[in-house]
Scaffold this motif. Structure first.
Motif, PDB file in Angstrom:
ATOM      1  N   ALA A   1     -25.663  19.024  16.810  1.00 13.88           N
ATOM      2  CA  ALA A   1     -24.486  19.655  16.216  1.00 13.88           C
ATOM      3  C   ALA A   1     -24.252  19.140  14.801  1.00 13.88           C
ATOM      4  N   GLY A   2     -24.467  17.819  14.604  1.00 16.94           N
ATOM      5  CA  GLY A   2     -24.324  17.274  13.257  1.00 16.94           C
ATOM      6  C   GLY A   2     -25.309  17.902  12.282  1.00 16.94           C
ATOM      7  N   ASN A   3     -26.551  18.068  12.779  1.00 12.25           N
ATOM      8  CA  ASN A   3     -27.552  18.704  11.910  1.00 12.25           C
ATOM      9  C   ASN A   3     -27.148  20.130  11.568  1.00 12.25           C
ATOM     10  N   VAL A   4     -26.675  20.858  12.610  1.00 13.97           N
ATOM     11  CA  VAL A   4     -26.261  22.244  12.374  1.00 13.97           C
ATOM     12  C   VAL A   4     -25.105  22.299  11.391  1.00 13.97           C
ATOM     13  N   VAL A   5     -24.142  21.358  11.568  1.00 13.81           N
ATOM     14  CA  VAL A   5     -22.989  21.341  10.667  1.00 13.81           C
ATOM     15  C   VAL A   5     -23.427  21.038   9.238  1.00 13.81           C
TER      16      VAL A   5
ATOM     17  N   ALA B   1      -9.949  30.800  -6.208  1.00 14.82           N
ATOM     18  CA  ALA B   1     -11.128  31.254  -5.460  1.00 14.82           C
ATOM     19  C   ALA B   1     -12.178  30.167  -5.397  1.00 14.82           C
ATOM     20  N   ASP B   2     -12.295  29.369  -6.494  1.00 14.60           N
ATOM     21  CA  ASP B   2     -13.264  28.268  -6.481  1.00 14.60           C
ATOM     22  C   ASP B   2     -12.847  27.166  -5.517  1.00 14.60           C
ATOM     23  N   ASP B   3     -11.541  26.885  -5.412  1.00 13.52           N
ATOM     24  CA  ASP B   3     -11.077  25.784  -4.546  1.00 13.52           C
ATOM     25  C   ASP B   3     -11.045  26.163  -3.077  1.00 13.52           C
ATOM     26  N   ALA B   4     -10.954  27.442  -2.742  1.00 10.31           N
ATOM     27  CA  ALA B   4     -10.832  27.854  -1.333  1.00 10.31           C
ATOM     28  C   ALA B   4     -12.033  27.438  -0.502  1.00 10.31           C
ATOM     29  N   PRO B   5     -13.294  27.688  -0.914  1.00  8.98           N
ATOM     30  CA  PRO B   5     -14.437  27.251  -0.094  1.00  8.98           C
ATOM     31  C   PRO B   5     -14.485  25.743   0.073  1.00  8.98           C
ATOM     32  N   GLU B   6     -14.102  25.001  -0.997  1.00 10.09           N
ATOM     33  CA  GLU B   6     -14.133  23.540  -0.883  1.00 10.09           C
ATOM     34  C   GLU B   6     -13.116  23.055   0.137  1.00 10.09           C
ATOM     35  N   ARG B   7     -11.903  23.670   0.130  1.00  6.26           N
ATOM     36  CA  ARG B   7     -10.907  23.275   1.123  1.00  6.26           C
ATOM     37  C   ARG B   7     -11.366  23.611   2.532  1.00  6.26           C
ATOM     38  N   GLN B   8     -11.991  24.766   2.714  1.00  2.00           N
ATOM     39  CA  GLN B   8     -12.503  25.134   4.034  1.00  2.00           C
ATOM     40  C   GLN B   8     -13.581  24.159   4.489  1.00  2.00           C
ATOM     41  N   ALA B   9     -14.465  23.753   3.580  1.00  3.24           N
ATOM     42  CA  ALA B   9     -15.524  22.798   3.931  1.00  3.24           C
ATOM     43  C   ALA B   9     -14.919  21.451   4.321  1.00  3.24           C
TER      44      ALA B   9
ATOM     45  N   HIS C   1     -22.992  23.322   6.105  1.00  3.14           N
ATOM     46  CA  HIS C   1     -22.346  22.894   4.864  1.00  3.14           C
ATOM     47  C   HIS C   1     -23.237  23.199   3.651  1.00  3.14           C
ATOM     48  N   GLN C   2     -24.529  22.901   3.797  1.00  2.41           N
ATOM     49  CA  GLN C   2     -25.443  23.178   2.690  1.00  2.41           C
ATOM     50  C   GLN C   2     -25.490  24.675   2.381  1.00  2.41           C
ATOM     51  N   GLU C   3     -25.559  25.472   3.472  1.00  2.00           N
ATOM     52  CA  GLU C   3     -25.590  26.925   3.272  1.00  2.00           C
ATOM     53  C   GLU C   3     -24.297  27.402   2.629  1.00  2.00           C
TER      54      GLU C   3
ATOM     55  N   ARG D   1     -21.440  29.361  -1.873  1.00  2.00           N
ATOM     56  CA  ARG D   1     -20.323  29.204  -2.808  1.00  2.00           C
ATOM     57  C   ARG D   1     -20.825  29.219  -4.249  1.00  2.00           C
ATOM     58  N   ALA D   2     -21.937  28.521  -4.484  1.00  2.00           N
ATOM     59  CA  ALA D   2     -22.483  28.511  -5.853  1.00  2.00           C
ATOM     60  C   ALA D   2     -22.878  29.926  -6.293  1.00  2.00           C
ATOM     61  N   GLU D   3     -23.524  30.659  -5.368  1.00  2.00           N
ATOM     62  CA  GLU D   3     -23.911  32.031  -5.697  1.00  2.00           C
ATOM     63  C   GLU D   3     -22.681  32.891  -5.962  1.00  2.00           C
ATOM     64  N   CYS D   4     -21.653  32.703  -5.103  1.00  5.51           N
ATOM     65  CA  CYS D   4     -20.419  33.480  -5.299  1.00  5.51           C
ATOM     66  C   CYS D   4     -19.757  33.131  -6.625  1.00  5.51           C
TER      67      CYS D   4
END
Length: 280
Positions: free
Chosen positions: A186-190, A263-271, A194-196, A201-204
């Motif tokens: 599960a840690g690996n999947v998480v 919009a930039d801060d939203a993915p970081e907060r979710q992560a 996170h990497q994905e 996020r970078a692409e967005c």
């Protein structure tokens, strides 16, 4: 009787009125008068006095006879009491001897009866002891058999419980290893997620930045065209138009910048929230 008292009073008066003979205490009285008064007194006395004197004399005789009779009676009673006492002593000795003989017989009978009872009690006690011993041996044998059976059953139950406990422990150990492996996976999947997410996020961010740049260029060109058209229509309002256009552009640019930053801060907060839930 009344005349007696009168005569006595007259005698007292004669004696009191008589002449004394000094230096003695004697006196001279008339003899004839005194004798007459004494005769009157003698004649006036009732005949009951003579009868009373006779009674007194007879009383003395009766008292003497009674004393003699009492002494005789006491003597006879003493002799009779002595005789009765002697007879009573003889009878008491006889009764006492008979009572002793009867008591000795009763004691002998009681002793023999007690001996018989003791013998019977001993026999009963010996019989009871033998029966108790046999019952004790029987009960002890049954108790030992039951105890052995219970011990064997307890040992078997203990062995089963130990075996089941060991099996359960092994199962729990295996389950623990599986859980640990699942946690690692599960840690690996998480981490991969996170990497994905970071890559997405970078692409967005790049896509949004490109679109905003294009929109900014389009908006700038549009504003310039509108400004030139308005300048041509109203030459006097050129300065006002340029000022209002510049303020509107600045306001729009600031709003776009805040929206892009949110919009930039939203993915970081979710992560960050996902990492905290994963850590829990």
């Amino acid at each position: 009787m009344y005349r007696v008292f009168e005569a006595l009073d007259e005698l007292v008066a004669i004696v009191e009125e008589a002449r004394g003979i000094p230096p003695t205490r004697g006196c001279i009285v008339p003899r004839g008068d005194v004798l007459d008064l004494l005769d009157d007194v003698r004649e006036a006395l009732p005949t009951e006095l003579d009868d009373a004197q006779d009674v007194l004399d007879h009383r003395d005789k009766l008292v003497g006879d009674a004393r003699i009779t009492a002494e005789t009676t006491v003597t006879n009673a003493t002799e009779q009491a002595t005789d009765t006492l002697d007879k009573s002593r003889v009878e008491a000795d006889r009764i006492l001897a008979e009572a002793k003989d009867h008591a000795d017989r009763m004691v002998a009978e009681a002793s023999s009866h007690a001996d018989a009872l003791v013998e019977d009690a001993k026999a009963d006690s010996n019989r009871t002891v033998e029966e108790a011993k046999r019952e004790y041996e029987t009960v002890t044998a049954r108790a030992r058999t039951e105890a052995d059976r219970l011990v064997e059953a307890g040992k078997a139950s203990y062995d089963r419980a130990v075996a089941e406990g060991q099996a359960e422990r092994e199962r729990l150990v295996e389950a623990t290893e599986v859980v640990q492996a699942a946690r690692v996976e599960a840690g690996n999947v998480v981490d991969a997620a996170h990497q994905e997410a970071d890559r997405t996020r970078a692409e967005c961010d790049a896509y949004v930045d490109a679109k905003l740049a294009e929109f900014e260029e389009l908006l700038t060109g549009t504003l310039r065209s509108v400004g030139r058209g308005r300048q041509q229509l109203r030459p006097n309002a050129a300065a006002d138009y340029r000022g209002s256009a510049t303020g509107a552009y600045r306001t729009s640019a600031a709003g776009d910048y805040r929206a892009a930053a949110a919009a930039d801060d939203a993915p970081e907060r979710q992560a960050t929230r996902r990492r905290s839930r994963h850590a829990e």
